[in-house]
Write a protein that holds these residues in place. Structure first.
Motif, short mmCIF file in Angstrom:
data_model
loop_
_atom_site.label_atom_id
_atom_site.label_comp_id
_atom_site.label_asym_id
_atom_site.label_seq_id
_atom_site.Cartn_x
_atom_site.Cartn_y
_atom_site.Cartn_z
N LEU A 1 -6.01 -0.38 -4.40
CA LEU A 1 -5.11 -0.53 -5.55
C LEU A 1 -5.40 0.52 -6.61
CD1 LEU A 1 -4.88 -4.41 -5.75
CD2 LEU A 1 -3.27 -2.79 -4.74
N VAL A 2 -6.62 1.05 -6.60
CA VAL A 2 -6.95 2.16 -7.49
C VAL A 2 -6.04 3.34 -7.15
CG1 VAL A 2 -8.75 3.84 -8.07
CG2 VAL A 2 -9.31 1.40 -7.91
N ASP A 3 -5.85 3.62 -5.86
CA ASP A 3 -4.95 4.69 -5.44
C ASP A 3 -3.49 4.30 -5.62
OD1 ASP A 3 -7.12 6.26 -4.74
OD2 ASP A 3 -7.04 5.71 -2.61
N ALA A 4 -3.15 3.06 -5.30
CA ALA A 4 -1.75 2.62 -5.37
C ALA A 4 -1.20 2.73 -6.79
CB ALA A 4 -1.62 1.18 -4.87
N LEU A 5 -2.01 2.42 -7.79
CA LEU A 5 -1.52 2.48 -9.16
C LEU A 5 -1.27 3.90 -9.67
CD1 LEU A 5 -1.78 -0.59 -9.33
CD2 LEU A 5 -2.60 -0.25 -11.64
N LYS A 6 -1.67 4.88 -8.90
CA LYS A 6 -1.34 6.26 -9.25
C LYS A 6 0.15 6.52 -9.01
CE LYS A 6 -5.96 8.16 -8.25
NZ LYS A 6 -6.58 7.61 -9.36
N ASN A 7 0.78 5.70 -8.16
CA ASN A 7 2.19 5.87 -7.81
C ASN A 7 3.03 4.62 -8.04
OD1 ASN A 7 1.88 8.59 -6.72
ND2 ASN A 7 0.67 7.58 -5.15
N LEU A 8 2.46 3.61 -8.64
CA LEU A 8 3.13 2.33 -8.82
C LEU A 8 3.15 1.99 -10.31
CD1 LEU A 8 4.17 0.05 -6.85
CD2 LEU A 8 1.95 -1.02 -7.17
N ASP A 9 4.33 1.77 -10.87
CA ASP A 9 4.39 1.44 -12.29
C ASP A 9 4.24 -0.07 -12.49
OD1 ASP A 9 6.89 0.26 -11.79
OD2 ASP A 9 8.01 1.90 -12.69
N TYR A 10 4.20 -0.48 -13.73
CA TYR A 10 3.96 -1.88 -14.09
C TYR A 10 4.99 -2.83 -13.46
CZ TYR A 10 3.58 -6.03 -17.07
OH TYR A 10 3.47 -7.32 -17.54
N SER A 11 6.26 -2.50 -13.57
CA SER A 11 7.28 -3.42 -13.03
C SER A 11 7.21 -3.52 -11.52
CB SER A 11 8.69 -3.02 -13.50
OG SER A 11 9.03 -1.75 -13.02
N ALA A 12 6.90 -2.44 -10.83
CA ALA A 12 6.76 -2.49 -9.37
C ALA A 12 5.52 -3.30 -8.99
CB ALA A 12 6.69 -1.07 -8.80
N PHE A 13 4.46 -3.17 -9.77
CA PHE A 13 3.25 -3.96 -9.53
C PHE A 13 3.56 -5.45 -9.66
CE2 PHE A 13 -0.46 -6.18 -11.33
CZ PHE A 13 -1.43 -5.92 -10.37
N ILE A 14 4.23 -5.82 -10.75
CA ILE A 14 4.60 -7.23 -10.97
C ILE A 14 5.48 -7.74 -9.84
CG2 ILE A 14 5.90 -8.80 -12.49
CD1 ILE A 14 3.20 -7.95 -13.65
N ASP A 15 6.45 -6.95 -9.43
CA ASP A 15 7.35 -7.34 -8.34
C ASP A 15 6.59 -7.56 -7.04
OD1 ASP A 15 10.01 -7.74 -7.10
OD2 ASP A 15 9.53 -5.85 -6.08
N THR A 16 5.68 -6.66 -6.72
CA THR A 16 4.92 -6.77 -5.47
C THR A 16 4.02 -8.00 -5.49
OG1 THR A 16 4.95 -4.37 -5.17
CG2 THR A 16 3.30 -5.60 -3.93
N VAL A 17 3.32 -8.24 -6.58
CA VAL A 17 2.43 -9.40 -6.66
C VAL A 17 3.25 -10.69 -6.64
CG1 VAL A 17 0.72 -10.61 -8.07
CG2 VAL A 17 0.61 -8.12 -7.83
N THR A 18 4.34 -10.72 -7.37
CA THR A 18 5.15 -11.93 -7.47
C THR A 18 5.84 -12.26 -6.16
OG1 THR A 18 5.56 -11.48 -9.81
CG2 THR A 18 7.06 -13.02 -8.73
N ASN A 19 6.46 -11.26 -5.53
CA ASN A 19 7.31 -11.50 -4.36
C ASN A 19 6.67 -11.14 -3.03
OD1 ASN A 19 9.57 -12.36 -5.96
ND2 ASN A 19 9.75 -10.21 -6.58
N GLY A 20 5.52 -10.51 -3.06
CA GLY A 20 4.87 -10.08 -1.83
C GLY A 20 5.50 -8.80 -1.29
N LYS A 21 5.02 -8.39 -0.15
CA LYS A 21 5.51 -7.14 0.44
C LYS A 21 5.34 -7.23 1.94
CE LYS A 21 4.91 -2.16 0.01
NZ LYS A 21 4.20 -1.10 -0.70
N LYS A 22 6.34 -6.74 2.64
CA LYS A 22 6.25 -6.71 4.09
C LYS A 22 6.71 -5.34 4.56
CE LYS A 22 7.18 -9.48 8.13
NZ LYS A 22 7.73 -10.73 8.62
N ASN A 23 5.83 -4.63 5.22
CA ASN A 23 6.13 -3.30 5.73
C ASN A 23 5.62 -3.25 7.16
OD1 ASN A 23 6.73 -0.64 6.08
ND2 ASN A 23 5.26 0.15 4.61
#
Length: 170
Positions: free
Chosen positions: A87-109
């Protein structure tokens, strides 16, 4: 000559692009504070670390809540594991709203080469009541302002924090 100048400008912009993308939430400098929680000029939650290393209360709580709820997948200090990415690396390319969305709704890739699934935490008060603090902690780690391990010194708990926490946790 104008073509050469144009090429020089384009090349210069391309060299600057990675730095501009290093923190998509923008400059992490704290410009305001409300009830002990700092915000940057865009209104995103951010950290405040004093010259003596004292971190704001939210960064400190973010470390504790990250360790309790996120570390088992994303590894110590947000550095990732064989199970989930850094997540240290991910936050270099992930803004606050995308972070909130991912934590709230999960992610499937899921694809032929990978099977990445993060559960949704939107109804988990142990995560959602502290989501800003977790983001603030990870933002400080991602920006290189905070080293590994629990911060040695933290600011005192802001007045009213306990009431807000109790109301959120139910």
């Amino acid at each position: 000559m104008p073509a050469r100048l144009g090429a020089t400008i384009v090349a210069s912009l391309l060299l600057l692009t990675p730095a501009a993308l290093a923190d998509p939430s923008g400059d992490p400098a704290a410009v305001s504070s409300a009830n002990g929680e700092y915000s940057d000029k865009q209104g995103n939650p951010t950290f405040n670390i004093e010259k003596d290393g004292t971190v704001d209360w939210y960064t400190s709580v973010g470390y504790i809540r990250y360790t309790a709820n996120c570390m088992q997948c994303h590894g110590p200090d947000g550095l990732g594991s064989t199970f989930a990415p850094s997540l240290v690396d991910a936050l270099k390319n992930l803004d606050y709203s995308a972070f909130i969305d991912t934590v709230t709704n999960g992610k499937k890739n899921v694809s032929a080469s990978q099977d990445l699934v993060m559960p949704a935490f939107g109804v988990n008060p142990n995560v959602m009541c502290y989501i800003d603090a977790i983001f603030i902690y990870l933002r400080a780690r991602s920006d290189g302002a905070l080293g590994r391990g629990q911060p040695a010194k933290n600011a005192p708990k802001p007045s009213g924090y306990s009431a807000t926490e109790d109301a959120c946790m139910g």
